[in-house]
Design a protein around this motif. Sequence first.
Motif, PDB file in Angstrom:
ATOM      1  N   THR A   1       9.564   2.677  -5.462  1.00 22.07           N
ATOM      2  CA  THR A   1      11.060   2.881  -5.613  1.00 22.07           C
ATOM      3  C   THR A   1      11.717   4.048  -5.446  1.00 22.07           C
ATOM      4  OG1 THR A   1      10.616   0.622  -6.803  1.00 22.07           O
ATOM      5  CG2 THR A   1      12.865   1.530  -6.890  1.00 22.07           C
ATOM      6  N   PHE A   2      11.355   5.254  -5.998  1.00 27.60           N
ATOM      7  CA  PHE A   2      12.416   6.193  -6.402  1.00 27.60           C
ATOM      8  C   PHE A   2      11.852   6.615  -4.350  1.00 27.60           C
ATOM      9  CE2 PHE A   2      11.441   6.766 -10.958  1.00 27.60           C
ATOM     10  CZ  PHE A   2      12.602   7.249 -11.288  1.00 27.60           C
ATOM     11  N   ARG A   3      10.515   7.281  -3.990  1.00 32.82           N
ATOM     12  CA  ARG A   3       9.937   7.632  -2.804  1.00 32.82           C
ATOM     13  C   ARG A   3      11.433   6.392  -1.799  1.00 32.82           C
ATOM     14  NH1 ARG A   3       4.691   7.483  -1.111  1.00 32.82           N
ATOM     15  NH2 ARG A   3       4.518   8.916  -2.652  1.00 32.82           N
ATOM     16  N   ILE A   4      11.187   5.613  -1.540  1.00 30.61           N
ATOM     17  CA  ILE A   4      12.060   4.529  -0.624  1.00 30.61           C
ATOM     18  C   ILE A   4      13.462   5.655  -0.530  1.00 30.61           C
ATOM     19  CG2 ILE A   4      12.477   2.821   0.316  1.00 30.61           C
ATOM     20  CD1 ILE A   4       9.739   1.044  -0.438  1.00 30.61           C
ATOM     21  N   MET A   5      13.707   5.006  -2.210  1.00 27.80           N
ATOM     22  CA  MET A   5      15.171   5.348  -1.871  1.00 27.80           C
ATOM     23  C   MET A   5      15.868   6.262  -1.600  1.00 27.80           C
ATOM     24  SD  MET A   5      16.136   2.383  -2.860  1.00 27.80           S
ATOM     25  CE  MET A   5      18.427   2.443  -3.518  1.00 27.80           C
ATOM     26  N   LYS A   6      15.196   8.066  -2.116  1.00 23.14           N
ATOM     27  CA  LYS A   6      15.779   8.760  -1.879  1.00 23.14           C
ATOM     28  C   LYS A   6      14.923   9.590  -0.484  1.00 23.14           C
ATOM     29  CE  LYS A   6      13.638  11.723  -6.485  1.00 23.14           C
ATOM     30  NZ  LYS A   6      13.261  11.842  -6.927  1.00 23.14           N
ATOM     31  N   ARG A   7      14.058   8.736  -0.093  1.00 27.75           N
ATOM     32  CA  ARG A   7      13.742   8.789   1.847  1.00 27.75           C
ATOM     33  C   ARG A   7      14.854   8.640   2.940  1.00 27.75           C
ATOM     34  NH1 ARG A   7       7.305   8.721   2.779  1.00 27.75           N
ATOM     35  NH2 ARG A   7       6.952  10.564   1.721  1.00 27.75           N
ATOM     36  N   HIS A   8      15.724   7.317   1.836  1.00 25.54           N
ATOM     37  CA  HIS A   8      17.066   6.353   2.271  1.00 25.54           C
ATOM     38  C   HIS A   8      18.129   7.606   1.922  1.00 25.54           C
ATOM     39  CE1 HIS A   8      14.914   4.070   4.810  1.00 25.54           C
ATOM     40  NE2 HIS A   8      13.505   4.102   4.187  1.00 25.54           N
ATOM     41  N   ASN A   9      17.973   8.439   1.435  1.00 28.46           N
ATOM     42  CA  ASN A   9      19.639   9.134   0.358  1.00 28.46           C
ATOM     43  C   ASN A   9      19.898   7.837  -0.173  1.00 28.46           C
ATOM     44  OD1 ASN A   9      18.538  11.775   2.037  1.00 28.46           O
ATOM     45  ND2 ASN A   9      19.694  10.884   3.742  1.00 28.46           N
ATOM     46  N   MET A  10      19.780   7.169  -0.624  1.00 30.35           N
ATOM     47  CA  MET A  10      20.111   6.611  -2.070  1.00 30.35           C
ATOM     48  C   MET A  10      20.547   6.728  -2.543  1.00 30.35           C
ATOM     49  SD  MET A  10      21.562   3.932   0.528  1.00 30.35           S
ATOM     50  CE  MET A  10      21.588   2.435  -0.089  1.00 30.35           C
TER      51      MET A  10
ATOM     52  N   PHE B   1      11.602  -8.664  -4.888  1.00 34.70           N
ATOM     53  CA  PHE B   1      12.247  -7.887  -4.545  1.00 34.70           C
ATOM     54  C   PHE B   1      11.417  -6.179  -5.139  1.00 34.70           C
ATOM     55  CE2 PHE B   1      16.775  -5.842  -3.551  1.00 34.70           C
ATOM     56  CZ  PHE B   1      16.039  -4.631  -2.676  1.00 34.70           C
ATOM     57  N   HIS B   2      10.163  -6.162  -6.412  1.00 34.35           N
ATOM     58  CA  HIS B   2       9.893  -5.050  -6.578  1.00 34.35           C
ATOM     59  C   HIS B   2       8.854  -5.540  -6.065  1.00 34.35           C
ATOM     60  CE1 HIS B   2       7.392  -2.036  -9.377  1.00 34.35           C
ATOM     61  NE2 HIS B   2       6.951  -3.521  -9.426  1.00 34.35           N
ATOM     62  N   ALA B   3       7.983  -6.845  -5.617  1.00 30.66           N
ATOM     63  CA  ALA B   3       6.443  -6.423  -5.079  1.00 30.66           C
ATOM     64  C   ALA B   3       7.286  -6.106  -3.450  1.00 30.66           C
ATOM     65  CB  ALA B   3       6.369  -8.071  -5.066  1.00 30.66           C
ATOM     66  N   LEU B   4       8.128  -6.444  -3.206  1.00 31.40           N
ATOM     67  CA  LEU B   4       8.338  -6.430  -1.607  1.00 31.40           C
ATOM     68  C   LEU B   4       8.327  -4.660  -1.306  1.00 31.40           C
ATOM     69  CD1 LEU B   4      11.094  -8.888  -0.513  1.00 31.40           C
ATOM     70  CD2 LEU B   4       8.512  -8.510   0.614  1.00 31.40           C
ATOM     71  N   ILE B   5       8.918  -4.004  -2.521  1.00 34.33           N
ATOM     72  CA  ILE B   5       8.909  -2.942  -2.265  1.00 34.33           C
ATOM     73  C   ILE B   5       7.895  -1.863  -3.022  1.00 34.33           C
ATOM     74  CG2 ILE B   5       9.673  -0.665  -3.697  1.00 34.33           C
ATOM     75  CD1 ILE B   5      11.930  -1.855  -5.001  1.00 34.33           C
ATOM     76  N   VAL B   6       7.116  -2.099  -3.996  1.00 40.42           N
ATOM     77  CA  VAL B   6       5.433  -2.055  -3.402  1.00 40.42           C
ATOM     78  C   VAL B   6       4.425  -2.458  -2.205  1.00 40.42           C
ATOM     79  CG1 VAL B   6       2.891  -2.496  -5.064  1.00 40.42           C
ATOM     80  CG2 VAL B   6       5.362  -2.383  -6.089  1.00 40.42           C
ATOM     81  N   GLN B   7       5.029  -3.171  -1.784  1.00 39.70           N
ATOM     82  CA  GLN B   7       4.082  -4.084  -1.040  1.00 39.70           C
ATOM     83  C   GLN B   7       4.380  -2.598   0.676  1.00 39.70           C
ATOM     84  OE1 GLN B   7       1.107  -5.187   0.884  1.00 39.70           O
ATOM     85  NE2 GLN B   7       2.035  -6.695  -0.394  1.00 39.70           N
ATOM     86  N   THR B   8       5.838  -2.795   0.715  1.00 37.13           N
ATOM     87  CA  THR B   8       6.479  -1.174   1.611  1.00 37.13           C
ATOM     88  C   THR B   8       5.560  -0.012   1.443  1.00 37.13           C
ATOM     89  OG1 THR B   8       8.059  -2.893   2.291  1.00 37.13           O
ATOM     90  CG2 THR B   8       8.917  -0.472   2.958  1.00 37.13           C
ATOM     91  N   GLY B   9       5.710   0.325   0.435  1.00 33.10           N
ATOM     92  CA  GLY B   9       5.394   1.371   0.128  1.00 33.10           C
ATOM     93  C   GLY B   9       3.818   1.791   0.166  1.00 33.10           C
ATOM     94  N   LYS B  10       2.935   0.281  -0.401  1.00 38.91           N
ATOM     95  CA  LYS B  10       1.433   0.525  -0.132  1.00 38.91           C
ATOM     96  C   LYS B  10       1.179   0.917   1.335  1.00 38.91           C
ATOM     97  CE  LYS B  10      -0.654  -2.557  -2.558  1.00 38.91           C
ATOM     98  NZ  LYS B  10      -1.094  -3.594  -3.340  1.00 38.91           N
ATOM     99  N   GLN B  11       1.582   0.215   2.456  1.00 39.20           N
ATOM    100  CA  GLN B  11       1.357   0.013   4.008  1.00 39.20           C
ATOM    101  C   GLN B  11       2.457   0.947   4.783  1.00 39.20           C
ATOM    102  OE1 GLN B  11       1.427  -3.901   5.679  1.00 39.20           O
ATOM    103  NE2 GLN B  11       0.885  -4.862   4.188  1.00 39.20           N
TER     104      GLN B  11
END
Length: 214
Positions: free
Chosen positions: A148-157, A185-195
């Motif tokens: 969650t941290f990584r994705i939100m940071k990489r998208h400047n959110m 929502f959380h499960a989908l973030i984990v999936q996006t992060g993993k893949q």
Amino acid sequence: MKEKLKDMYKKMLSFFGPQNWWPADTPLEVMIGAILTQNTNWKNVEKAINNLKEKGLLDILKIHKMPEQELSLLIKSAGYFKIKAKRVKNLISHIVKNYNADLNKFFSLDTESLRRELLSIKGIGPETADSILLYAAHRPVFVVDAYTFRIMKRHNMIWDDIGYEELQELFMKNLPCDEQLFNEFHALIVQTGKQFCKKKPLCKGCPLDGWPEQ
Ligand code: SF4
């Protein structure tokens, strides 16, 4: 922010489909899984849980009576097994001593008190406590993890030094208070992060490539 988060969710859901989390049969299994999954991948956790299940030991009182060393060997595949055995024992002993081993009694606390008690148990941090609240006790609490941290940071959110609670609040203030939505929502973030959102991001093909639209 509301629209951006809604869009983020839609993009991940239409790409991956529903994740149907948490992969467990009982609340106790979720709780133990939430501790065992710290710093390891789910396959290793599954092996440890199955080991307990096959031996008929996935039971509060049986785990409580079991010597810590025996438990650590049973969950060895999950890694950091000595520390994790201690953490599982701490959680179980809290429920045995204060709630007479009755998980329903423990879960009858209001969400704030339940979170406070979980966090008071040595080895249970905010992510583990919130995973237990959401996936075992079915409370509408958003779980934040490293992805969650990584994705939100990489998208400047978010800003660089944002903390766990601040990021959690950002989601909870901007989304409807809905347990099922937070679950997915959380499960989908984990999936996006993993893949895709690995240390080296694979943006091409990722459902969040181009999100948020400006
Ligand atoms: S992989 Fe790229 S597009 Fe996907 S979430 Fe990470 S930074 Fe965003």
